[in-house]
Design a protein around this motif. Structure first.
Motif, PDB file in Angstrom:
ATOM      1  N   PRO A  16      93.409 131.901   1.159  1.00 52.87           N
ATOM      2  CA  PRO A  16      94.189 130.672   1.033  1.00 52.87           C
ATOM      3  C   PRO A  16      93.581 129.542   1.860  1.00 52.87           C
ATOM      4  CG  PRO A  16      95.618 132.548   1.539  1.00 52.87           C
ATOM      5  CD  PRO A  16      94.194 133.013   1.692  1.00 52.87           C
ATOM      6  N   ASP A  18      94.243 125.932   3.849  1.00 51.03           N
ATOM      7  CA  ASP A  18      95.331 125.156   4.452  1.00 51.03           C
ATOM      8  C   ASP A  18      95.236 123.684   4.043  1.00 51.03           C
ATOM      9  OD1 ASP A  18      93.384 123.983   6.081  1.00 51.03           O
ATOM     10  OD2 ASP A  18      93.818 125.306   7.754  1.00 51.03           O
ATOM     11  N   ASP A  34     104.422 128.416  -0.361  1.00 57.14           N
ATOM     12  CA  ASP A  34     104.832 129.816  -0.244  1.00 57.14           C
ATOM     13  C   ASP A  34     104.051 130.617  -1.277  1.00 57.14           C
ATOM     14  OD1 ASP A  34     106.044 132.229   0.192  1.00 57.14           O
ATOM     15  OD2 ASP A  34     107.992 131.649  -0.631  1.00 57.14           O
ATOM     16  N   CYS A  35     102.999 131.273  -0.823  1.00 64.05           N
ATOM     17  CA  CYS A  35     102.123 132.015  -1.735  1.00 64.05           C
ATOM     18  C   CYS A  35     101.553 133.201  -0.966  1.00 64.05           C
ATOM     19  CB  CYS A  35     101.006 131.089  -2.242  1.00 64.05           C
ATOM     20  SG  CYS A  35     100.046 131.816  -3.593  1.00 64.05           S
ATOM     21  N   ARG A  36     102.311 134.286  -0.938  1.00 63.31           N
ATOM     22  CA  ARG A  36     101.921 135.440  -0.121  1.00 63.31           C
ATOM     23  C   ARG A  36     101.203 136.509  -0.927  1.00 63.31           C
ATOM     24  NH1 ARG A  36     107.812 135.700   2.287  1.00 63.31           N
ATOM     25  NH2 ARG A  36     107.997 135.226   0.084  1.00 63.31           N
ATOM     26  N   ARG A  37     100.310 137.189  -0.252  1.00 62.08           N
ATOM     27  CA  ARG A  37      99.594 138.294  -0.882  1.00 62.08           C
ATOM     28  C   ARG A  37     100.588 139.341  -1.375  1.00 62.08           C
ATOM     29  NH1 ARG A  37      93.939 140.733   0.467  1.00 62.08           N
ATOM     30  NH2 ARG A  37      93.886 142.199  -1.233  1.00 62.08           N
ATOM     31  N   GLY A  40     102.592 136.536  -4.476  1.00 60.78           N
ATOM     32  CA  GLY A  40     102.054 135.355  -5.137  1.00 60.78           C
ATOM     33  C   GLY A  40     100.642 135.554  -5.653  1.00 60.78           C
ATOM     34  N   TRP A  41      99.902 136.454  -5.030  1.00 62.44           N
ATOM     35  CA  TRP A  41      98.525 136.697  -5.491  1.00 62.44           C
ATOM     36  C   TRP A  41      98.098 138.106  -5.140  1.00 62.44           C
ATOM     37  CZ3 TRP A  41      94.633 137.740  -1.867  1.00 62.44           C
ATOM     38  CH2 TRP A  41      94.940 137.427  -0.535  1.00 62.44           C
ATOM     39  N   CYS A  55     104.446 132.106  -6.026  1.00 63.80           N
ATOM     40  CA  CYS A  55     103.452 131.193  -5.450  1.00 63.80           C
ATOM     41  C   CYS A  55     103.725 129.784  -5.975  1.00 63.80           C
ATOM     42  CB  CYS A  55     102.051 131.646  -5.848  1.00 63.80           C
ATOM     43  SG  CYS A  55     100.734 130.654  -5.139  1.00 63.80           S
TER      44      CYS A  55
END
Length: 155
Positions: A16, A18, A34-37, A40-41, A55
């Motif tokens: 990701p 920043d 808000d895109c968490r392993r 979101g991915w 995500c």
């Protein structure tokens, strides 16, 4: 036969980006990203997958694995499943190498599944290690996969 592409990216090397380092910072949501392993991915056998349900904004980068010379073809395969949303919307997807956006598209939602076989002739040179960016934002519950991205001599 087409020349074989040398991989530019590895599916498990995306990280990701920043806000301070995001070349598409103007697209970032006002709300917190808000895109968490895992939610979101994730990395799949087929490639690097973004699931927009988990995500709200995706910007990932990794250093390129190979140099690009003017005239080379940057060859990418990107696909998504059927695009659904509670109300009509659009998705924005883009690929950049260093400071250059090499491909971007706005996609209507809802929409049918689609595969993008992208071939972009480079009008620039970039040494190995140049940041490669993968950007996506859309509304609704949609899965996008960056299957491959490579560079091939344009013969």
């Amino acid at each position: 036969a087409k020349p074989k592409a040398t991989p530019l990216v590895e599916k498990d090397a995306w990280a990701p980006v920043d806000a301070a380092n995001d070349p598409f910072a103007g697209h970032r949501p006002a709300a917190e990203v808000d895109c968490r392993r895992g939610l979101g991915w994730l990395v799949e056998d087929q490639g690097f997958e973004i699931r927009t349900l988990g995500c709200n904004y995706a910007m990932f980068s990794q250093p390129s694995r190979a140099p690009i010379a003017p005239g080379d073809l940057v060859v990418t395969m990107l696909y998504h499943f059927d695009l659904v949303a509670a109300e009509p919307a659009t998705a924005h997807v883009a690929l950049a190498i260093g400071e250059r956006v090499i491909w971007e598209k706005t996609v209507e939602i809802p929409g049918r599944a689609n595969v993008f076989n992208i071939e972009v002739p480079a009008d620039f040179s970039a040494p190995a290690g140049t940041p490669v960016y993968f950007h996506l934002h859309n509304h609704g519950r949609n899965n996008w996969t960056l299957a491959s991205m490579g560079v091939a001599p344009n013969e």
